[in-house]
Design an enzyme around this catalytic site. Structure first.
Site, PDB file in Angstrom:
ATOM      1  N   ASP A   1       0.850  -1.197   0.000  1.00 23.61           N
ATOM      2  CA  ASP A   1       0.000   0.000   0.000  1.00 23.61           C
ATOM      3  C   ASP A   1       0.886   1.248   0.000  1.00 23.61           C
ATOM      4  O   ASP A   1       2.023   1.210   0.477  1.00 23.61           O
ATOM      5  CB  ASP A   1      -0.887   0.031   1.252  1.00 23.61           C
ATOM      6  CG  ASP A   1      -1.874  -1.130   1.266  1.00 23.61           C
ATOM      7  OD1 ASP A   1      -2.184  -1.658   0.182  1.00 23.61           O
ATOM      8  OD2 ASP A   1      -2.317  -1.492   2.373  1.00 23.61           O
TER       9      ASP A   1
HETATM   10  N1  URA Z   1      -1.111  -5.927   3.912  1.00 24.71           N
HETATM   11  C1  URA Z   1      -1.649  -4.692   3.892  1.00 24.71           C
HETATM   12  O1  URA Z   1      -2.701  -4.457   4.467  1.00 24.71           O
HETATM   13  N2  URA Z   1      -0.986  -3.724   3.247  1.00 24.71           N
HETATM   14  C2  URA Z   1       0.210  -3.909   2.618  1.00 24.71           C
HETATM   15  O2  URA Z   1       0.784  -2.964   2.062  1.00 24.71           O
HETATM   16  C3  URA Z   1       0.750  -5.207   2.645  1.00 24.71           C
HETATM   17  C4  URA Z   1       0.073  -6.202   3.296  1.00 24.71           C
END
Ligand code: URA
Length: 237
Positions: free
Chosen positions: A102
């Site tokens: 993310d």
């Molecule tokens: N899980 C998440 O919620 N976000 C990420 O960036 C990676 C794994």
């Protein structure tokens, strides 16, 4: 060779990514648009992506990158925002990220032009372990919630696989999961009543982030790439 495999070998994308590019109508063979990933091609077929001819395989490269917050983990951004690819100056090579983090997440992400390796690391059938450190609120996380996270959480896209979860200190979780669903760690924590405030990936397969500074990258040695291909287990702890 299948068109999708040809694109992956040429360093355009992973095989799955190549199939999407083909289905999106971005590929031509001898100036004719082709949307069938199974079309048989070779180096003399005149394959082009977005009008640019592929000149055969590039040297394979794999980089580990420490993604800072605010940087995207896509290959390109239509709004000109910074991506992890911008952090790896590799003259002319068509690099792309392996999997996603993310935009507000930090930590270990791989960048490569090796479609087979990208497939090996991300295809769900290989269940490659990824370890994250998450700070969560409210804090601490009670034992029954940790147990649920370990055993499997019911999410709207199905139950999660068993995970390794420990509370390093109150409100700081270390989770190792073998899946890469969208926002998975955040959704797992939310399902047991805790909001993720910061999230960092510290391991991916046999690789560890270690002391690599935020924003920095390093090219993997051939032996490290081979270790990933063989699916070595994470070391330590
Ligand atoms: N899980 C998440 O919620 N976000 C990420 O960036 C990676 C794994």
């Amino acid at each position: 060779m299948r068109l999708a495999k040809f694109l992956a070998h040429a360093g355009v994308a992973s095989r799955r990514g190549a199939e999407e590019i083909i289905r999106a109508g971005r590929v031509t063979i001898a100036d004719e648009r082709v949307t069938d990933p199974a079309r048989d091609v070779d180096a003399d077929s005149g394959v082009a992506v977005d009008g640019r001819f592929l000149e055969g395989p590039e040297e394979r490269m794999v980089f580990i990158v420490h993604k800072p917050p605010g940087v995207l983990s896509t290959a390109r951004d239509t709004h000109g925002r910074r991506t992890v690819i911008d952090l790896v100056p590799a003259a002319g090579a068509r690099l792309y990220p392996v999997g996603r983090l993310d935009v507000d997440s930090t930590g270990l992400i791989l960048v490569t032009n090796d479609g087979d390796l990208a497939q090996r690391m991300t295809h769900p059938s290989f269940e490659v372990p990824r370890t994250y450190r998450a700070t969560v609120r409210p804090s601490p996380v009670p034992e029954h919630a940790l147990r649920t996270l370990r055993e499997g959480v019911d999410l709207d896209d199905g139950r999660t696989l068993p995970a390794k979860v420990r509370q390093v200190k109150p409100g700081l979780l270390e989770l190792t999961i073998r899946e890469g669903r969208n926002h998975q760690v955040k959704r797992m924590c939310e399902a047991v009543g805790h909001r993720v405030r910061t999230l960092q990936r510290i391991r991916f397969g046999a690789l560890r982030l270690d002391e690599l500074p935020e924003g920095a990258h390093r090219r993997l040695k051939a032996s490290e790439v081979e270790g990933l291909r063989q699916g070595g287990a994470p070391t330590g702890r």
